[in-house]
Design an enzyme around this catalytic site. Structure first.
Site, mmCIF file in Angstrom:
data_model
loop_
_atom_site.group_PDB
_atom_site.id
_atom_site.type_symbol
_atom_site.label_atom_id
_atom_site.label_comp_id
_atom_site.label_asym_id
_atom_site.label_seq_id
_atom_site.Cartn_x
_atom_site.Cartn_y
_atom_site.Cartn_z
ATOM 1 N N GLY A 21 0.697 -0.974 0.170
ATOM 2 C CA GLY A 21 0.194 -0.188 0.119
ATOM 3 C C GLY A 21 0.672 1.331 0.509
ATOM 4 O O GLY A 21 1.732 1.585 0.710
ATOM 5 N N GLY A 23 -0.258 4.504 -0.302
ATOM 6 C CA GLY A 23 -1.236 5.269 0.389
ATOM 7 C C GLY A 23 -0.512 6.509 1.424
ATOM 8 O O GLY A 23 0.479 6.571 0.805
ATOM 9 N N VAL A 89 -2.161 -7.228 -4.027
ATOM 10 C CA VAL A 89 -1.753 -8.355 -2.589
ATOM 11 C C VAL A 89 -3.255 -9.494 -2.681
ATOM 12 O O VAL A 89 -3.801 -8.909 -2.903
ATOM 13 C CB VAL A 89 -1.446 -7.719 -1.917
ATOM 14 C CG1 VAL A 89 -1.282 -8.780 -0.716
ATOM 15 C CG2 VAL A 89 0.288 -7.456 -2.234
ATOM 16 N N GLU A 181 -18.208 18.008 2.176
ATOM 17 C CA GLU A 181 -17.377 19.229 1.005
ATOM 18 C C GLU A 181 -18.273 18.111 -0.331
ATOM 19 O O GLU A 181 -17.850 19.752 -0.892
ATOM 20 C CB GLU A 181 -16.349 18.205 1.312
ATOM 21 C CG GLU A 181 -15.338 18.525 2.076
ATOM 22 C CD GLU A 181 -14.305 18.156 2.517
ATOM 23 O OE1 GLU A 181 -13.383 18.235 3.396
ATOM 24 O OE2 GLU A 181 -13.634 17.254 1.497
ATOM 25 N N ASP A 310 -6.110 3.151 8.229
ATOM 26 C CA ASP A 310 -7.121 2.362 8.316
ATOM 27 C C ASP A 310 -7.317 1.727 8.599
ATOM 28 O O ASP A 310 -8.729 1.009 8.701
ATOM 29 C CB ASP A 310 -7.798 3.332 7.031
ATOM 30 C CG ASP A 310 -8.617 4.739 6.968
ATOM 31 O OD1 ASP A 310 -7.669 5.799 7.115
ATOM 32 O OD2 ASP A 310 -8.725 5.216 5.928
ATOM 33 N N ALA A 326 -5.622 10.801 7.452
ATOM 34 C CA ALA A 326 -4.067 10.994 6.744
ATOM 35 C C ALA A 326 -3.647 11.736 7.824
ATOM 36 O O ALA A 326 -2.260 10.348 7.330
ATOM 37 C CB ALA A 326 -4.494 11.620 5.864
ATOM 38 N N GLN A 327 -3.290 12.139 8.110
ATOM 39 C CA GLN A 327 -2.759 12.489 9.201
ATOM 40 C C GLN A 327 -1.714 12.078 10.289
ATOM 41 O O GLN A 327 -0.936 11.637 10.595
ATOM 42 C CB GLN A 327 -2.690 13.829 9.793
ATOM 43 C CG GLN A 327 -3.979 13.866 10.835
ATOM 44 C CD GLN A 327 -3.933 15.548 10.888
ATOM 45 O OE1 GLN A 327 -3.269 15.519 11.801
ATOM 46 N NE2 GLN A 327 -5.177 15.610 11.857
HETATM 47 C C1 LIG Z 1 -12.459 11.025 0.207
HETATM 48 C C2 LIG Z 1 -12.038 11.326 1.473
HETATM 49 C C3 LIG Z 1 -11.924 12.600 1.894
HETATM 50 C C4 LIG Z 1 -11.087 12.472 2.917
HETATM 51 N N1 LIG Z 1 -10.019 13.973 3.291
HETATM 52 C C5 LIG Z 1 -9.262 13.670 4.356
HETATM 53 C C6 LIG Z 1 -8.916 15.300 5.111
HETATM 54 O O1 LIG Z 1 -9.097 16.311 4.621
HETATM 55 N N2 LIG Z 1 -7.789 15.044 6.121
HETATM 56 C C7 LIG Z 1 -7.076 13.649 6.364
HETATM 57 O O2 LIG Z 1 -6.827 13.638 7.255
HETATM 58 N N3 LIG Z 1 -7.866 12.868 6.579
HETATM 59 C C8 LIG Z 1 -8.907 12.462 5.182
HETATM 60 N N4 LIG Z 1 -9.626 11.229 4.762
HETATM 61 C C9 LIG Z 1 -9.033 10.189 5.037
HETATM 62 C C10 LIG Z 1 -8.115 9.336 4.725
HETATM 63 O O3 LIG Z 1 -7.978 10.076 2.992
HETATM 64 C C11 LIG Z 1 -7.300 7.945 4.233
HETATM 65 O O4 LIG Z 1 -7.676 8.406 6.298
HETATM 66 C C12 LIG Z 1 -5.474 7.977 4.786
HETATM 67 O O5 LIG Z 1 -5.959 7.808 3.120
HETATM 68 C C13 LIG Z 1 -6.095 6.505 4.590
HETATM 69 O O6 LIG Z 1 -3.989 6.354 4.949
HETATM 70 P P1 LIG Z 1 -4.148 4.683 4.395
HETATM 71 O O7 LIG Z 1 -2.081 4.785 3.948
HETATM 72 O O8 LIG Z 1 -4.644 3.606 6.041
HETATM 73 O O9 LIG Z 1 -5.160 4.154 3.125
HETATM 74 P P2 LIG Z 1 -4.560 5.116 1.404
HETATM 75 O O10 LIG Z 1 -4.440 5.937 1.608
HETATM 76 O O11 LIG Z 1 -6.192 4.524 1.363
HETATM 77 O O12 LIG Z 1 -4.129 3.877 0.951
HETATM 78 C C14 LIG Z 1 -4.242 2.613 0.948
HETATM 79 C C15 LIG Z 1 -2.993 1.686 -0.406
HETATM 80 O O13 LIG Z 1 -3.143 0.350 -0.636
HETATM 81 C C16 LIG Z 1 -3.327 -0.059 -1.457
HETATM 82 N N5 LIG Z 1 -3.872 -0.781 -2.084
HETATM 83 C C17 LIG Z 1 -5.084 -1.314 -1.108
HETATM 84 N N6 LIG Z 1 -5.900 -2.666 -1.287
HETATM 85 C C18 LIG Z 1 -4.009 -3.723 -2.231
HETATM 86 C C19 LIG Z 1 -3.830 -4.492 -2.240
HETATM 87 N N7 LIG Z 1 -4.866 -6.065 -2.291
HETATM 88 N N8 LIG Z 1 -2.885 -4.827 -3.118
HETATM 89 C C20 LIG Z 1 -1.956 -3.759 -3.314
HETATM 90 N N9 LIG Z 1 -2.655 -2.641 -2.778
HETATM 91 C C21 LIG Z 1 -3.719 -2.142 -2.027
HETATM 92 C C22 LIG Z 1 -4.041 1.326 -2.237
HETATM 93 O O14 LIG Z 1 -4.455 1.143 -3.883
HETATM 94 C C23 LIG Z 1 -3.787 2.314 -2.002
HETATM 95 O O15 LIG Z 1 -3.038 3.061 -2.402
HETATM 96 C C24 LIG Z 1 -10.900 11.100 3.164
HETATM 97 C C25 LIG Z 1 -10.772 10.073 3.062
HETATM 98 C C26 LIG Z 1 -12.116 9.864 1.896
HETATM 99 C C27 LIG Z 1 -12.052 8.943 1.348
#
Ligand SMILES: Cc1cc2nc3c(=O)[nH]c(=O)nc-3n(C[C@H](O)[C@H](O)[C@H](O)COP(=O)(O)OP(=O)(O)OC[C@H]3O[C@@H](n4cnc5c(N)ncnc54)[C@H](O)[C@@H]3O)c2cc1C
Length: 454
Positions: A21, A23, A89, A181, A310, A326-327
Site C-alpha cells: 500500500g 497511500g 496482494v 464537502e 485505516d 491521513a495525518q
Molecule cells: C473522500 C475522502 C476525503 C478525505 N479527506 C481527508 C482529509 O481532508 N484529511 C484527512 O486527514 N483525511 C482525510 N480522509 C481520510 C484519509 O484519506 C485516510 O485516512 C487515509 O487515506 C488513510 O491512509 P492509508 O495509508 O491507511 O490508506 P490509503 O491512503 O487509502 O492507501 C491505501 C493504499 O493501499 C493500496 N491497496 C489497497 N489494497 C491493496 C491490495 N490488495 N494490493 C495492493 N495495494 C493495495 C491502495 O491502492 C492505496 O494506494 C479522507 C478520505 C476520503 C475517502
C-alpha cells in the site's frame, strides 16, 4: 501457475522490509526507510499515490485526476534501496513469511508493513454500490462527475418537468466531512459554473440533499463547528436532513425515512470498512475489519508484521481510537519507518507510537471551512485559506502544487470549473431513462452502448 519469486535483486545480506500500500501511511513509511541500508519493496495495486482529500474536487469537475495523483515510482525514485512493484496482494503466507500476489507470484519479507487502507461499507447493501458510488478511487470520482454532468445534459433534453426536477436532484448519503464537502461543491457547481450554460433548464434550481442518520452533521467535530457548517451549507441551498436514514436506493432515487426522493445522482459517503488485511493474516479484527495493533503497530500474535492507517486501530493517548485520517496514517508511517530502521540496523526496541493532532478540517464551500485544533476552533474565510494552503503543501510534487494553486485562483476569481468532461464509457446514471428530446426524437439511453451497424 508457476510460483514466481519477485525478490527484486539477487539475495543480499540486507534485511528486507515489504510495504503493501502506497497511500499516506505506506508512502511515509517508505520515505523514512529511504537511503538506509535496508532493502525495501513497496507494492500497490495502482502505479500512483492518490491524494484522497481532494478527490471530491475531481468528482465535481474542479480538478482533473492527474492533478491529485503522482506515480509512486517517481516519488520514490531518489531512493536506490526502494523497489516498487505494481500488483494486487491477495494473501500472506505467514509460515513462509511471504506476500502473495494475484498473479500467483510472491515476495518474501523479513518485516511486513500492511498499509492497505479502507473502502466504503454499504451496511450489507452491496448492490447500492453500483448506483451510489463512494468517493475513494479515481474511477469512482470520474463516475460521479460523469453522472452529475450527464444528469444536467439529460434534464436539458427532457420535456417532463417532474423528470427534469428528478434529474437535477443529487442526494449525498452521510454527513461526515466527505458528504459536507461534496454537497457544498455540487451546490456551487450548479449555482455558478453551470448557471449560464443551459437554455431549457436553470441549473440554479438544482436540489442537493445531504442525508445523515445521526442527530447532526460532522459528528467528529465540536457542536459550534458542525452548526456553522450546516448554516453555511443551507446558505448555499443544500437541504440538510439529519436523524433520517436512507432505507433503500434504486436507479430512480432513494427512500429516506419512509419518503421516496427521485434523484439523478446519488453519492455514498457513509460507513467505512478496512481492507481485508486482517483476513489475510487470520488476525482478530473489529467490526469495521480493522486490526487492533500494539502500541508499536505490530499485529498481536503475528511476528514481524505491522499494520497502520485505516486498516488498523490503535488507541490514542486519551484512550479513544485514533480517527481514520491521513495525518494519523502519515505520522504512523513515519514513526514505523524510523522504528524499523532502529530495530533492524541498531537492534533497538520498537518504540510506541504517539499521535500529535495537527487539527481536523472540512471545507464547506468556496470561502468557508472549519478547523478543530482540540482546544481552539477556527471557522470561516481564514480557515478556508488555511485549508487551501495546507492541502497545496501536502500535495506531492512542486509542479502539482503550482498547477492546483493556479486552478484554485482562477476558479476563485471566475467561479468556473475546468474539468467538465463526460468521458466515462458507460456512466450508468441513477435515473437515466430514454428522455423525449425537444425535437421529438427519443434520446439514446446513456447506459446502453450504441449498437454497431452490421
Ligand atoms: C473522500 C475522502 C476525503 C478525505 N479527506 C481527508 C482529509 O481532508 N484529511 C484527512 O486527514 N483525511 C482525510 N480522509 C481520510 C484519509 O484519506 C485516510 O485516512 C487515509 O487515506 C488513510 O491512509 P492509508 O495509508 O491507511 O490508506 P490509503 O491512503 O487509502 O492507501 C491505501 C493504499 O493501499 C493500496 N491497496 C489497497 N489494497 C491493496 C491490495 N490488495 N494490493 C495492493 N495495494 C493495495 C491502495 O491502492 C492505496 O494506494 C479522507 C478520505 C476520503 C475517502
Amino acid at each position: 501457475m508457476p510460483q514466481l519469486d519477485r525478490t527484486p535483486a539477487p539475495v543480499d545480506s540486507r534485511p528486507h522490509v515489504v510495504i503493501v500500500g502506497a497511500g499516506f501511511g505506506g508512502l511515509a513509511c517508505a520515505g523514512a526507510l529511504g537511503g538506509t541500508n535496508i532493502r525495501v519493496t513497496v507494492i500497490d495495486r495502482h502505479n500512483y499515490h492518490l491524494f484522497v482529500p481532494l478527490l471530491y474536487q475531481v468528482a465535481t469537475a474542479a480538478l482533473s485526476p492527474a492533478d491529485i495523483a503522482e506515480p509512486i515510482r517517481r516519488i520514490l525514485s531518489r531512493h536506490p534501496n526502494i523497489d516498487v512493484l505494481m500488483g494486487e496482494v491477495t494473501g500472506i503466507d505467514r509460515a513462509q513469511k511471504r506476500v502473495v500476489l494475484a498473479d500467483g507470484s510472491f515476495v518474501p519479507y523479513d518485516r511486513l508493513v500492511l498499509a492497505t487502507g479502507s473502502s466504503y461499507s454499504y451496511f450489507g447493501h452491496d448492490d447500492w454500490a453500483a448506483i451510489a458510488p463512494g468517493l475513494k478511487t479515481i474511477e469512482n470520482a470520474r463516475r460521479i462527475r460523469a453522472r452529475l454532468l450527464m444528469s444536467f445534459e439529460q434534464a436539458e433534453m427532457c420535456d417532463d418537468p417532474e423528470r427534469q426536477k428528478a434529474l437535477m436532484t443529487s442526494i449525498i448519503v452521510g454527513g461526515g466531512p466527505t458528504g459536507v464537502e461534496m454537497a457544498g461543491s455540487i451546490a456551487e457547481l450548479a449555482r455558478h459554473a453551470l448557471a449560464k450554460d443551459f437554455r431549457r433548464i436553470d441549473p440554479r434550481a438544482a436540489k442537493v440533499l445531504l442525508v445523515e442518520a445521526g442527530p447532526r452533521i460532522l459528528a467528529s467535530f465540536p457542536d459550534d463547528l458542525a452548526n456553522y457548517a450546516r448554516r453555511k451549507l443551507e446558505e448555499l441551498g443544500v437541504v440538510v436532513l439529519t436523524g433520517q436514514a436512507v432505507e433503500a436506493i434504486t436507479p430512480e432515487g432513494a427512500t429516506v425515512a419512509g419518503r421516496f426522493i427521485p434523484a439523478g445522482t446519488i453519492v455514498w459517503g457513509a460507513g467505512v470498512q478496512a481492507s481485508p488485511a486482517g483476513k489475510w493474516l487470520g488476525a482478530e479484527t473489529d467490526r469495521a475489519g480493522r486490526i487492533p495493533v500494539n502500541a508499536d503497530m505490530s499485529v498481536p500474535g503475528v511476528p514481524d508484521v505491522y499494520a497502520l492507517g485505516d486498516t488498523a486501530t490503535l488507541a490514542g493517548d486519551d484512550g479513544k481510537p485514533l480517527p481514520g485520517l491521513a495525518q494519523v496514517a502519515k505520522q504512523q508511517g513515519e514513526h514505523l519507518g524510523a522504528a524499523l530502521e532502529a530495530s533492524l540496523l541498531r537492534d533497538q526496541p520498537m518504540e510506541p507510537f504517539h499521535f500529535h493532532n495537527r487539527g481536523n478540517t472540512a471545507i464547506v464551500g468556496r470561502s468557508a471551512a472549519v478547523f478543530d485544533f482540540g482546544k481552539r476552533h477556527l471557522k470561516g474565510w481564514f480557515a478556508w485559506v488555511l485549508w487551501a494552503i495546507i492541502h497545496v503543501y501536502l500535495l506531492v510534487g512542486f509542479q502539482k502544487r503550482v498547477l492546483v494553486t493556479m486552478q484554485w485562483l482562477w476558479r476563485y476569481a471566475t467561479y468556473q470549473r475546468g474539468a467538465r468532461l463526460i468521458t466515462q464509457d458507460s456512466p450508468t446514471s441513477a435515473t437515466v431513462q430514454p428522455a423525449a428530446s425537444p425535437v421529438g426524437r427519443t434520446a439514446q439511453p446513456f447506459n446502453e452502448p450504441r449498437r454497431r451497424q452490421g
